[in-house]
Write a protein that holds these residues in place. Structure first.
Motif, short mmCIF file in Angstrom:
data_model
loop_
_atom_site.label_atom_id
_atom_site.label_comp_id
_atom_site.label_asym_id
_atom_site.label_seq_id
_atom_site.Cartn_x
_atom_site.Cartn_y
_atom_site.Cartn_z
N ARG A 247 64.99 36.09 82.55
CA ARG A 247 63.86 36.65 83.29
C ARG A 247 63.00 35.55 83.92
NH1 ARG A 247 58.68 37.40 82.05
NH2 ARG A 247 58.97 36.92 79.86
N LEU A 248 62.87 34.44 83.21
CA LEU A 248 62.01 33.34 83.69
C LEU A 248 62.76 32.32 84.56
CD1 LEU A 248 59.95 32.72 80.45
CD2 LEU A 248 59.10 33.66 82.61
N MET A 249 64.07 32.47 84.69
CA MET A 249 64.87 31.50 85.46
C MET A 249 64.38 31.33 86.90
SD MET A 249 67.19 29.23 85.53
CE MET A 249 68.34 29.42 84.21
N PRO A 250 64.11 32.40 87.66
CA PRO A 250 63.61 32.18 89.03
C PRO A 250 62.29 31.39 89.05
CG PRO A 250 64.33 34.45 88.76
CD PRO A 250 64.35 33.82 87.39
N PHE A 251 61.41 31.69 88.10
CA PHE A 251 60.15 30.95 87.99
C PHE A 251 60.44 29.48 87.68
CE2 PHE A 251 56.60 29.30 85.47
CZ PHE A 251 55.57 29.46 86.38
N GLY A 252 61.37 29.23 86.75
CA GLY A 252 61.73 27.86 86.40
C GLY A 252 62.31 27.09 87.56
N ILE A 253 63.09 27.76 88.39
CA ILE A 253 63.68 27.09 89.56
C ILE A 253 62.59 26.73 90.57
CG2 ILE A 253 65.18 27.43 91.55
CD1 ILE A 253 67.00 29.09 89.63
N LEU B 15 49.43 19.51 87.63
CA LEU B 15 50.61 20.32 87.91
C LEU B 15 50.80 21.42 86.87
CD1 LEU B 15 53.10 17.55 89.04
CD2 LEU B 15 52.01 19.30 90.48
N HIS B 16 50.53 21.12 85.61
CA HIS B 16 50.66 22.15 84.57
C HIS B 16 49.57 23.21 84.71
CE1 HIS B 16 53.63 19.49 82.73
NE2 HIS B 16 54.07 20.60 82.16
N ILE B 17 48.39 22.83 85.14
CA ILE B 17 47.35 23.83 85.42
C ILE B 17 47.80 24.73 86.56
CG2 ILE B 17 45.01 24.14 86.35
CD1 ILE B 17 44.23 21.59 84.72
N PHE B 18 48.37 24.14 87.60
CA PHE B 18 48.89 24.91 88.74
C PHE B 18 50.00 25.85 88.29
CE2 PHE B 18 52.02 25.32 92.17
CZ PHE B 18 51.22 25.96 93.14
N ILE B 19 50.95 25.34 87.50
CA ILE B 19 52.06 26.16 87.00
C ILE B 19 51.52 27.31 86.16
CG2 ILE B 19 54.03 26.17 85.40
CD1 ILE B 19 54.57 23.25 86.40
N TYR C 245 51.84 31.22 87.07
CA TYR C 245 52.50 32.12 86.12
C TYR C 245 51.58 33.30 85.77
CZ TYR C 245 54.44 33.90 81.78
OH TYR C 245 54.94 34.72 80.81
N LEU C 246 50.34 33.01 85.41
CA LEU C 246 49.43 34.07 84.98
C LEU C 246 49.09 35.04 86.11
CD1 LEU C 246 47.01 32.04 82.70
CD2 LEU C 246 48.83 33.61 81.99
N ILE C 247 49.00 34.54 87.32
CA ILE C 247 48.63 35.40 88.46
C ILE C 247 49.83 36.15 89.03
CG2 ILE C 247 47.78 35.36 90.83
CD1 ILE C 247 45.97 33.00 89.94
N SER C 248 50.96 35.48 89.13
CA SER C 248 52.07 36.05 89.90
C SER C 248 53.27 36.52 89.09
CB SER C 248 52.56 35.02 90.92
OG SER C 248 51.52 34.63 91.76
N VAL C 249 53.47 35.99 87.91
CA VAL C 249 54.73 36.23 87.22
C VAL C 249 54.57 37.06 85.96
CG1 VAL C 249 56.71 35.12 86.10
CG2 VAL C 249 55.71 34.10 88.15
N ARG C 250 53.62 36.69 85.13
CA ARG C 250 53.47 37.37 83.84
C ARG C 250 53.15 38.84 84.03
NH1 ARG C 250 48.67 36.65 79.62
NH2 ARG C 250 47.64 37.57 81.39
N VAL C 251 53.86 39.66 83.29
CA VAL C 251 53.58 41.09 83.28
C VAL C 251 52.55 41.31 82.19
CG1 VAL C 251 54.56 43.38 82.92
CG2 VAL C 251 55.94 41.59 84.00
N PRO C 252 51.34 41.74 82.58
CA PRO C 252 50.30 41.92 81.56
C PRO C 252 50.71 43.03 80.58
CG PRO C 252 49.42 42.35 83.76
CD PRO C 252 50.87 42.04 83.90
#
Length: 161
Positions: free
Chosen positions: A25-31, A132-136, A140-147
């Protein structure tokens, strides 16, 4: 060879530590946030600005070892998969990754696999990694994580604390 070893170790750790379903599930985000962002930052830092350079290149992409970019995919997946929910623990997690990155940078500098210009140092590398980790994390929190929300009997939703 050390860049290949780094990628292999990160992929083995990622595949063993993160459940297969979450990893997929996280692979696209990781790429995007791992490989893509690492490619952009390393091209800017090494090829464009000349702040650092790599030695012992294997499969270079514009002066950046492919294997370093590949190692960032599972690193980012591990970072977001194990992200703590508590604010203080999340801050510690956010600081731990740049600290580990800086320690690895130090080892690569000592081994002569990476060379910094006179305008770059480990503190700058740490601060760049932190940013960069703050950006990541924000991405993640805004666009990827399903609340995760719990639905009560009345139909209202309460967000996860």
């Amino acid at each position: 060879m050390p860049w290949i070893l780094l990628a292999v170790v990160m992929w083995v750790v990622g595949l063993l530590a993160v459940p297969q379903e979450s990893f997929r599930r996280l692979m696209p985000f990781g790429i995007i946030a791992g490989f893509g962002l690492a490619l952009l930052v390393n091209i800017l830092g090494s090829s464009v600005l000349g702040l650092w350079r790599f030695t012992s290149l294997s499969w270079p992409i514009l002066g950046v070892p492919f294997w370093i970019l590949l190692a960032w995919v599972p690193s980012v997946i591990i970072f977001v998969h194990f992200l703590p929910g508590d604010s203080l623990a999340r801050l510690g997690w956010l600081l731990a990754f740049p600290a580990i990155y800086t320690a690895v940078e130090f080892l690569y500098l000592r081994a002569g696999l990476r060379i910094f210009s006179s305008h770059w140092n480990l503190m700058a590398a740490f601060l760049l990694s932190l940013g960069l980790h703050i950006f990541i994390l924000a991405y993640y929190l805004i666009s990827v994580r399903v609340p995760e929300a719990t639905i009560s009997a009345g139909g209202s939703q309460r967000p996860r604390p």
